[in-house]
Design a protein around this motif. Structure first.
Motif, PDB file in Angstrom:
ATOM      1  N   ILE A  42       0.832  -1.259   0.107  1.00 14.92           N
ATOM      2  CA  ILE A  42      -0.112  -0.006   0.128  1.00 14.92           C
ATOM      3  C   ILE A  42       0.818   1.308   0.057  1.00 14.92           C
ATOM      4  O   ILE A  42       0.717   2.303  -0.863  1.00 14.92           O
ATOM      5  N   LYS A  43       1.935   1.185   0.707  1.00 15.04           N
ATOM      6  CA  LYS A  43       2.894   2.571   0.907  1.00 15.04           C
ATOM      7  C   LYS A  43       3.500   2.643  -0.339  1.00 15.04           C
ATOM      8  O   LYS A  43       3.717   3.680  -1.033  1.00 15.04           O
ATOM      9  N   GLN A  44       3.868   1.696  -0.997  1.00 14.70           N
ATOM     10  CA  GLN A  44       4.458   1.635  -2.702  1.00 14.70           C
ATOM     11  C   GLN A  44       3.413   2.336  -3.512  1.00 14.70           C
ATOM     12  O   GLN A  44       3.883   3.331  -4.265  1.00 14.70           O
ATOM     13  N   ILE A  45       2.367   2.077  -3.516  1.00 14.40           N
ATOM     14  CA  ILE A  45       1.157   2.662  -4.182  1.00 14.40           C
ATOM     15  C   ILE A  45       1.009   4.056  -3.965  1.00 14.40           C
ATOM     16  O   ILE A  45       0.733   5.107  -4.831  1.00 14.40           O
ATOM     17  N   LEU A  46       0.843   4.438  -2.379  1.00 10.58           N
ATOM     18  CA  LEU A  46       0.635   5.761  -2.139  1.00 10.58           C
ATOM     19  C   LEU A  46       1.794   6.769  -2.475  1.00 10.58           C
ATOM     20  O   LEU A  46       1.578   7.919  -2.728  1.00 10.58           O
ATOM     21  N   LEU A  47       2.981   6.259  -2.796  1.00 13.10           N
ATOM     22  CA  LEU A  47       3.924   6.977  -3.102  1.00 13.10           C
ATOM     23  C   LEU A  47       3.752   7.552  -4.534  1.00 13.10           C
ATOM     24  O   LEU A  47       4.465   8.491  -5.178  1.00 13.10           O
ATOM     25  N   THR A  48       2.743   7.055  -5.198  1.00 11.29           N
ATOM     26  CA  THR A  48       2.586   7.385  -6.707  1.00 11.29           C
ATOM     27  C   THR A  48       1.491   8.231  -6.854  1.00 11.29           C
ATOM     28  O   THR A  48       1.033   8.494  -8.035  1.00 11.29           O
ATOM     29  N   VAL A  49       0.707   8.557  -5.774  1.00 14.62           N
ATOM     30  CA  VAL A  49      -0.367   9.573  -5.555  1.00 14.62           C
ATOM     31  C   VAL A  49       0.140  10.731  -5.104  1.00 14.62           C
ATOM     32  O   VAL A  49       0.920  11.026  -4.000  1.00 14.62           O
ATOM     33  N   ASP A  50      -0.676  11.995  -5.716  1.00 14.15           N
ATOM     34  CA  ASP A  50      -0.316  13.217  -5.269  1.00 14.15           C
ATOM     35  C   ASP A  50      -0.874  13.449  -3.852  1.00 14.15           C
ATOM     36  O   ASP A  50      -1.746  12.914  -3.253  1.00 14.15           O
ATOM     37  N   LYS A  51       0.253  13.934  -2.865  1.00 11.09           N
ATOM     38  CA  LYS A  51      -0.065  13.993  -1.324  1.00 11.09           C
ATOM     39  C   LYS A  51      -1.355  14.787  -1.321  1.00 11.09           C
ATOM     40  O   LYS A  51      -2.185  14.324  -0.294  1.00 11.09           O
ATOM     41  N   ASP A  52      -1.761  15.913  -2.028  1.00 14.15           N
ATOM     42  CA  ASP A  52      -3.069  16.560  -1.515  1.00 14.15           C
ATOM     43  C   ASP A  52      -4.312  15.776  -1.832  1.00 14.15           C
ATOM     44  O   ASP A  52      -5.250  15.677  -1.221  1.00 14.15           O
TER      45      ASP A  52
END
Length: 200
Positions: free
Chosen positions: A167-177
């Motif tokens: 999940i962390k790997q995927i979240l790193l590809t999503v804009d933080k906002d």
């Protein structure tokens, strides 16, 4: 002599590559709904088209060894959603599979949607569309939606370190906002996991 509705439909289909999925509504400019359905039925009779389900046809692609290459249930669902201009959200095992958290490929897929609810039998499987909650539809990132659905499927007690790392790997590809916006719309325990993983 006037060109028949059947020939017009056949010619329109022939403009596309094999493997494409068609619906009667794709030919609404050619003739009446009754005439179109009759034409599609005749094209099915001569094996020019294959019927995947009621009102869903395939312009078949043939492999020299494997024969007809059928679309996946997901490809059919995406084609239906595109026709209906609807948003669809994978759920359950399907969401886990899309995130690389499961190798299981379900034959019966349930999607949440902003379109109409219905069930469609396709070959050896089925597609079920269920109404999504307005809250879930407010989630902007498709990847966050998949994460929410995958974690719901696993359940709060079954979130392993391996799952969190993926999940962390995927979240790193999503804009933080986007993450900040979407995390607020998830169930509280999922919001907590997302925040921990991205250190918001």
């Amino acid at each position: 002599m006037a060109v028949s509705i059947e020939n017009k439909v056949k010619k329109a289909i022939s403009n596309y590559k094999t493997g494409k999925i068609f619906f009667p509504s794709d030919f609404s400019k050619i003739g009446t709904s009754t005439a179109i359905r009759q034409a599609l039925n005749r094209l099915e009779d001569i094996k020019f088209l294959l019927r995947l389900a009621h009102g869903i046809y395939l312009y078949p692609k043939k492999h020299p060894v494997f024969g007809i290459l059928y679309p996946s249930i997901e490809e059919i669902a995406i084609a239906i959603a595109k026709r209906d201009k609807a948003r669809i959200i994978p759920t359950g095992i399907h969401a886990l599979n899309k995130l690389g958290l499961s190798t299981q490929v379900p034959m019966n897929i349930i999607y949440l949607t902003d379109g109409s609810s219905r069930s469609i039998k396709v070959n050896n499987g089925s597609i079920k569309f269920k109404k999504a909650s307005p809250k879930l539809l407010s989630v902007k990132s498709d990847r966050i939606i998949l994460i929410i659905q995958a974690l719901k499927e696993l359940g709060q007690e079954n979130i392993t370190l391996r799952v969190k790392e993926r999940i962390k790997q995927i979240l790193l590809t999503v804009d933080k906002d986007l993450i900040i916006h979407d995390a607020k719309l998830a169930p509280q325990w999922i919001t907590k996991i997302i925040k921990e993983l991205i250190e918001l």
